[in-house]
Design an enzyme around this catalytic site. Structure first.
Site, PDB file in Angstrom:
ATOM      1  CG  HIS A 136      -2.277  -0.890   1.259  1.00 41.61           C
ATOM      2  ND1 HIS A 136      -2.366  -2.252   1.535  1.00 41.61           N
ATOM      3  CD2 HIS A 136      -3.297  -0.756   0.812  1.00 41.61           C
ATOM      4  CE1 HIS A 136      -3.214  -2.697   1.356  1.00 41.61           C
ATOM      5  NE2 HIS A 136      -4.083  -1.657   0.581  1.00 41.61           N
ATOM      6  CE  LYS A 140      -3.620  -0.518   4.879  1.00 38.31           C
ATOM      7  NZ  LYS A 140      -4.879   0.244   5.222  1.00 38.31           N
TER       8      LYS A 140
HETATM    9  N1  LIG Z   1     -12.942  -0.769   3.268  1.00 39.62           N
HETATM   10  C1  LIG Z   1     -12.098  -0.416   2.260  1.00 39.62           C
HETATM   11  O1  LIG Z   1     -12.616  -0.629   1.055  1.00 39.62           O
HETATM   12  C2  LIG Z   1     -11.204   0.890   2.401  1.00 39.62           C
HETATM   13  C3  LIG Z   1     -10.768   1.332   1.307  1.00 39.62           C
HETATM   14  C4  LIG Z   1      -9.614   2.502   1.246  1.00 39.62           C
HETATM   15  C5  LIG Z   1      -9.307   2.814   2.407  1.00 39.62           C
HETATM   16  N2  LIG Z   1     -10.071   2.074   3.552  1.00 39.62           N
HETATM   17  C6  LIG Z   1      -9.605   2.810   5.023  1.00 39.62           C
HETATM   18  O2  LIG Z   1     -10.442   3.782   5.422  1.00 39.62           O
HETATM   19  C7  LIG Z   1      -9.889   4.742   6.199  1.00 39.62           C
HETATM   20  C8  LIG Z   1      -9.491   6.101   5.552  1.00 39.62           C
HETATM   21  O3  LIG Z   1      -8.820   6.034   4.261  1.00 39.62           O
HETATM   22  P1  LIG Z   1      -8.209   7.235   3.570  1.00 39.62           P
HETATM   23  O4  LIG Z   1      -7.440   6.889   2.509  1.00 39.62           O
HETATM   24  O5  LIG Z   1      -9.473   8.204   3.081  1.00 39.62           O
HETATM   25  O6  LIG Z   1      -7.582   8.035   4.741  1.00 39.62           O
HETATM   26  P2  LIG Z   1      -7.517   9.772   4.690  1.00 39.62           P
HETATM   27  O7  LIG Z   1      -6.162   9.786   5.798  1.00 39.62           O
HETATM   28  O8  LIG Z   1      -7.050  10.306   3.424  1.00 39.62           O
HETATM   29  O9  LIG Z   1      -8.653  10.364   5.321  1.00 39.62           O
HETATM   30  C9  LIG Z   1      -8.907  10.052   6.758  1.00 39.62           C
HETATM   31  C10 LIG Z   1      -9.841  11.499   7.130  1.00 39.62           C
HETATM   32  O10 LIG Z   1     -10.482  11.223   8.376  1.00 39.62           O
HETATM   33  C11 LIG Z   1     -10.408  12.405   8.993  1.00 39.62           C
HETATM   34  N3  LIG Z   1     -10.654  12.376  10.441  1.00 39.62           N
HETATM   35  C12 LIG Z   1      -9.694  12.054  11.383  1.00 39.62           C
HETATM   36  N4  LIG Z   1     -10.551  12.241  12.624  1.00 39.62           N
HETATM   37  C13 LIG Z   1     -11.790  12.304  12.312  1.00 39.62           C
HETATM   38  C14 LIG Z   1     -12.961  12.448  13.389  1.00 39.62           C
HETATM   39  N5  LIG Z   1     -12.789  12.275  14.498  1.00 39.62           N
HETATM   40  N6  LIG Z   1     -13.976  12.558  12.645  1.00 39.62           N
HETATM   41  C15 LIG Z   1     -14.273  12.618  11.149  1.00 39.62           C
HETATM   42  N7  LIG Z   1     -13.137  12.568  10.483  1.00 39.62           N
HETATM   43  C16 LIG Z   1     -11.958  12.548  10.935  1.00 39.62           C
HETATM   44  C17 LIG Z   1      -9.185  12.923   8.746  1.00 39.62           C
HETATM   45  O11 LIG Z   1      -8.782  14.338   9.038  1.00 39.62           O
HETATM   46  C18 LIG Z   1      -8.809  12.639   7.300  1.00 39.62           C
HETATM   47  O12 LIG Z   1      -9.429  13.407   6.351  1.00 39.62           O
HETATM   48  C19 LIG Z   1      -8.381   4.053   6.414  1.00 39.62           C
HETATM   49  O13 LIG Z   1      -8.629   3.344   7.700  1.00 39.62           O
HETATM   50  C20 LIG Z   1      -8.043   3.109   5.228  1.00 39.62           C
HETATM   51  O14 LIG Z   1      -7.468   1.960   5.811  1.00 39.62           O
HETATM   52  C21 LIG Z   1     -10.865   1.281   3.357  1.00 39.62           C
END
Ligand SMILES: NC(=O)c1ccc[n+]([C@@H]2O[C@H](COP(=O)([O-])OP(=O)(O)OC[C@H]3O[C@@H](n4cnc5c(N)ncnc54)[C@H](O)[C@@H]3O)[C@@H](O)[C@H]2O)c1
Length: 252
Positions: A136, A140
């Site tokens: 990844h 991540k």
């Molecule tokens: N299940 C899936 O298919 C899948 C796919 C992609 C990513 N993910 C997971 O999803 C999560 C997010 O991924 P991403 O790439 O968007 O990460 P990212 O870091 O780009 O985004 C996360 C966002 O959450 C915000 N955040 C932090 N604390 C918060 C709170 N208390 N309330 C609301 N927002 C808050 C951050 O400011 C940030 O903008 C990760 O855990 C990633 O592993 C899962």
């Protein structure tokens, strides 16, 4: 559908695009700066909240939504040792919760193939050992990936020789079940190797190796669109329902 986006990062922004394309209304966007707005007043009238945040905040976000009576689709990884607690809360309160460690259709097909292959190997033997690799992008936060853990669980359910997994994650902080050297993996554990490089959205490989041959299942995500689309389709599926769901329910 009247949707809320919780977590306006890489996934949140992609989900916003797909919701708009599919004609849904985005009535609330929550990120770190306005996290205090996640309450009953702001969630009023929301059909489904879509939550992609951080391993540290996902549990509280989902709990708040369920306590406020909002249906939730979550994909945040790295916190799911507490998922069963929230599924129980959801059932008790008559709410709606959809969780998947990966919303990409192809990965969910891989999950099925992976379980079938483990069962076949268990039947035929052949001297195979199995390992998993996930690659990844460097931003991540969790290791191993939720997808790699789901793959490991699918093997453990179907291959009695394996009872657990360890994570070989050179250079990655906060890795769960970590081993320091690849050779440290006990024979009854599956080694998950985690690699972080560049902008890679996600590559997962399950490898069976015997003395004589190597058999691999591999999935490569080309972009986040497929993940966001899966999450929005899950939200459309959850809208108006009660209960606890996952990708298996959607694929049915
Ligand atoms: N299940 C899936 O298919 C899948 C796919 C992609 C990513 N993910 C997971 O999803 C999560 C997010 O991924 P991403 O790439 O968007 O990460 P990212 O870091 O780009 O985004 C996360 C966002 O959450 C915000 N955040 C932090 N604390 C918060 C709170 N208390 N309330 C609301 N927002 C808050 C951050 O400011 C940030 O903008 C990760 O855990 C990633 O592993 C899962």
């Amino acid at each position: 559908m009247k949707a809320a986006i919780i977590g306006y990062g890489k996934m949140g922004r992609e989900i916003e695009r797909i919701l708009t394309e599919r004609g849904h209304e985005i009535a609330l966007v929550i990120d770190q700066e306005n996290a205090h707005d996640l309450d009953a007043e702001h969630l009023k009238g929301i059909d489904v909240a879509i939550e992609f945040t951080t391993p540290e905040t996902a549990y509280d976000n989902i709990r708040t939504c369920l306590e406020c009576g909002a249906a939730v689709v979550s994909g945040t990884t790295g916190w799911t040792d507490r998922l069963a607690e929230l599924q129980e809360l959801c059932r008790r309160r008559g709410g709606a919760l959809f969780y998947a460690s990966n919303y990409c259709l192809g990965v969910n097909l891989l999950f099925r193939l992976n379980r079938q292959l483990a069962a076949l190997v268990s039947r035929v033997g052949g001297g195979y050992d199995v390992r998993i690799e996930e690659v990844h992008h460097t931003q991540k936060k969790d290791a191993p990936s939720g997808t790699a853990i789901t793959l490991a669980e699918g093997i453990i359910e179907n291959l009695p020789a394996k009872t657990g997994w360890v994570n070989f994650a050179p250079g990655i902080e906060h890795a769960a079940n970590r081993v320091e050297r690849s050779g440290d993996t006990p024979a009854d554990r599956i080694e998950i190797r985690s690699v972080r490089e560049g902008m890679v959205p996600g590559i997962h490989t399950v490898t069976y190796e015997s003395e004589d041959d190597i058999l691999e299942l591999r999935h490569t995500i080309k972009n986040r669109r497929t993940l966001a689309q899966g999450a929005v389709v899950a939200a459309e599926f959850l809208c108006g329902k009660k209960g606890v769901y996952g990708m298996e329910d959607l694929l049915k």
